[in-house]
Write an enzyme that holds these catalytic residues in place. Structure first.
Site, PDB file in Angstrom:
ATOM      1  N   CYS A 102      14.162  10.769   5.920  1.00  0.00           N
ATOM      2  CA  CYS A 102      13.987  10.430   7.381  1.00  0.00           C
ATOM      3  C   CYS A 102      15.323  10.749   8.220  1.00  0.00           C
ATOM      4  CB  CYS A 102      13.397   9.003   7.793  1.00  0.00           C
ATOM      5  SG  CYS A 102      14.342   7.708   6.804  1.00  0.00           S
ATOM      6  N   GLU A 106      10.117  16.560  14.916  1.00  0.00           N
ATOM      7  CA  GLU A 106      10.579  16.338  13.294  1.00  0.00           C
ATOM      8  C   GLU A 106       9.803  17.246  12.745  1.00  0.00           C
ATOM      9  OE1 GLU A 106       9.112  12.888  11.269  1.00  0.00           O
ATOM     10  OE2 GLU A 106      11.148  12.347  10.556  1.00  0.00           O
ATOM     11  N   GLU A 160      10.131   1.346  10.453  1.00  0.00           N
ATOM     12  CA  GLU A 160      10.874   2.427  10.421  1.00  0.00           C
ATOM     13  C   GLU A 160      10.485   3.672  10.326  1.00  0.00           C
ATOM     14  OE1 GLU A 160      13.965  -0.419   7.388  1.00  0.00           O
ATOM     15  OE2 GLU A 160      12.689   1.111   6.407  1.00  0.00           O
ATOM     16  N   LYS A 191       0.799  -1.073  -0.083  1.00  0.00           N
ATOM     17  CA  LYS A 191       0.076   0.069  -0.046  1.00  0.00           C
ATOM     18  C   LYS A 191       0.634   1.101   0.082  1.00  0.00           C
ATOM     19  CE  LYS A 191      -1.806   2.946   2.030  1.00  0.00           C
ATOM     20  NZ  LYS A 191      -1.583   4.475   1.777  1.00  0.00           N
TER      21      LYS A 191
END
Ligand code: NAD
Ligand code: 6OD
Length: 495
Positions: free
Chosen positions: A297, A399, A263, A187
């Site tokens: 990331c 973040e 992750e 997905k």
């Protein structure tokens, strides 16, 4: 066809699900938007619960059929063919990735698409050559037994991926999952569905049996993402994305005790010591902050610089930021494309405003560039550098996922280590120094999954990759991927 492209144009028109070797439409569709100018480039079929179920059942049938019987050598050969298929349609993959993400064509050509092919090659080789441990055991009656383990596929693996490196991150999971003999239902992000659909065409042409690779499109909650994580016949879930989404998925899969690999996000530090190679460090840190418009990331959003070189370093980083060419992703010279969506741009700009409220000094940037053409409809922001924030500021703790960093000075190695580790995340760090002993010492102090010394995002796909804390659960890469995507059955034979 998964993806229809008018002749002479890079514009994608229609993207379908790929289930059991067939491209299928859905009752509902959603728009795929080009972030560089806000235009709709495709209508995407949104898989409903029944279609997700059909994809999972197709995976189960494939495991009971030909795919479940073929040997490792043949599987590896098929993966090599997939790698060749990606390479033979290189330009098509690059065009689709650039249109979906807005990333510069130079980056997609250098990083995303070559890495996708490499992911298949590396795991094709590894599955053929990796062995497993065996033990000769002494039994209480003075005889012996032999213990050895065999790998078995987990079954149907659900793979959910984000939009920042869509093909790279998808294939990073698909390749080892298939190498271990699983079937997959992927997905991809709703923002970047195109390359997962193109990959389906490559799978078909490479001869991957029907049902082994299935791609369903849609969103997270109340859509294909959630339907997949809730499905009782999915044997394992692997996910890359935001930490909060990881937490939601973990809750959903907890009831059926599935293996998970996550992750997740990061708030990564770069530490520059005064004895670093100054120019190399300024270039390396600039790349770590701004690559892919800060949407990796692993990007460094916190830069710590030893006080004697602090002012000079901030100025060097400012020059680097201001020399980046912001513009159309299709221009070869473009360094910085847009952010992925207007929603994400609003999030990044809200942090730019917050930084000012929290008392930051904007060394450069902090706003939106103006082009005077169609790019003004795109989701661009300026590359931005802040100084002067407290370590407790939200802009230093949370973040942001944009082309932005905060630079702070430090006086001692202990202080730098403490500040770098003072985060709930723990994905990556980079250390810049010419003192070898210090490099090893500080690297080993980092509370992260990956530490780079005098480099950043230099990858060897055999190495463990993952994060600690909010940055993830588990390790993938090399044999770590093989261990996640397979069940080990230990066999103990009394001799
Ligand atoms: P996201 O979590 O919003 O979405 C990722 C995927 O999850 C998408 O496909 C989305 O549709 C799906 N999803 C969302 N909610 C879901 C739910 N409740 N159930 C099932 N699926 C759901 O992340 P994003 O915004 O696409 O990506 C950016 C984030 O990903 C950043 O936080 C970044 O740090 C992280 N990331 C981490 C790594 C890593 O290797 N650690 C790599 C890339 C990106
Ligand atoms: O290089 C990789 O294998 C990897 N998973 C990179 C992740 C980058 C995050 O955006």
């Amino acid at each position: 066809m998964a993806v229809t492209m008018p002749r002479g144009s890079l514009q994608v028109k229609s993207i379908q699900n790929y289930i059991d070797g067939r491209f299928v439409s859905s009752k509902r569709e959603f728009a795929d938007v080009n972030p560089a100018d806000g235009t709709v480039i495709a209508q995407v079929a949104e898989a409903d619960r029944d279609q997700v179920d059909a994809a999972v059942q197709a995976g189960r049938r494939a495991l009971r059929g030909e795919w479940g019987r073929i040997g490792v050598r043949e599987r590896a050969a098929l993966l090599q063919r997939v790698a060749e298929g990606i390479e033979s349609r290189f330009d098509c993959f690059v065009a689709a990735e650039v249109a979906d993400t807005g990333k510069p064509i130079s980056l997609a050509s250098k990083l995303d698409v070559p890495r996708a092919a490499a992911n298949f090659r590396v795991f094709a080789d590894l599955i053929k050559t990796s062995g497993l441990e065996s033990f000769q055991t002494e039994t209480p009656d003075g005889k012996r037994a032999l213990n050895y383990a065999v790998r078995k596929p987990l079954g149907v693996v659900g793979i959910i991926t984000p939009w920042n490196l869509p093909l790279l991150l998808l294939t990073w999971k698909v390749a080892p999952a298939l190498a271990c003999g699983n079937a997959v239902v992927v997905k991809p992000s709703e923002d970047t569905p195109a390359t997962a659909a193109l990959l389906a065409e490559v799978m078909q042409q490479a001869g991957i049996p029907n049902g082994v690779y299935n791609a369903v499109h849609g969103f997270g909650p109340g859509s294909a993402g959630e339907f997949l994580t809730q499905h009782p016949d999915v044997n394992a879930m692997t996910f890359t994305g935001e930490s909060q989404t990881g937490a939601a998925i973990m809750k959903t899969v907890a009831a059926s005790v599935k293996p998970v690999s996550f992750e997740l996000g990061g708030k990564n530090a770069a530490i520059a010591f005064a004895d670093c190679d100054f120019d190399e460090t300024a270039s390396g840190v600039a790349e770590a902050v701004f690559m892919n418009t800060g949407q990796v990331c692993l990007c460094a959003e916190r830069v710590y610089v030893e006080r004697p070189i602090f002012e000079q370093f901030v100025q060097a980083l400012k020059r680097k930021a201001e020399s980046l060419k912001i513009g159309s992703p299709l221009e070869k010279m473009t360094d910085l494309g847009p952010l992925i969506s207007s929603q994400h741009r609003e999030k990044v700009l809200s942090y730019y405003r917050l930084a000012t409220e929290e008392g930051a000094v904007a060394v450069t940037g902090g706003g939106v560039p103006q082009f005077g053409n169609s790019l003004d409809h795109g989701f661009y922001v300026q590359p931005t550098i802040y100084t002067g924030l407290q370590e407790s500021a939200r802009c230093v703790k949370e973040e942001i996922f944009g082309p932005v960093c905060h630079v702070a000075p430090f006086d001692t190695e202990e202080e730098a280590v403490h500040m770098a580790n003072d985060t709930k995340y723990g994905l990556a760090a980079s250390i810049w120094t010419s003192n070898l002993k210090r490099a090893h010492r500080v690297a080993q102090e980092m509370n992260v999954g990956i530490t780079w010394v005098n480099c950043w995002f230099l990858r060897d796909l055999r190495t463990p990759f993952g994060g600690v804390g909010l940055s993830g659960i588990g390790r993938e890469g090399g044999v770590h991927s093989l261990n996640f995507y397979s069940e080990l059955n230990n066999i103990c034979v009394r001799l």
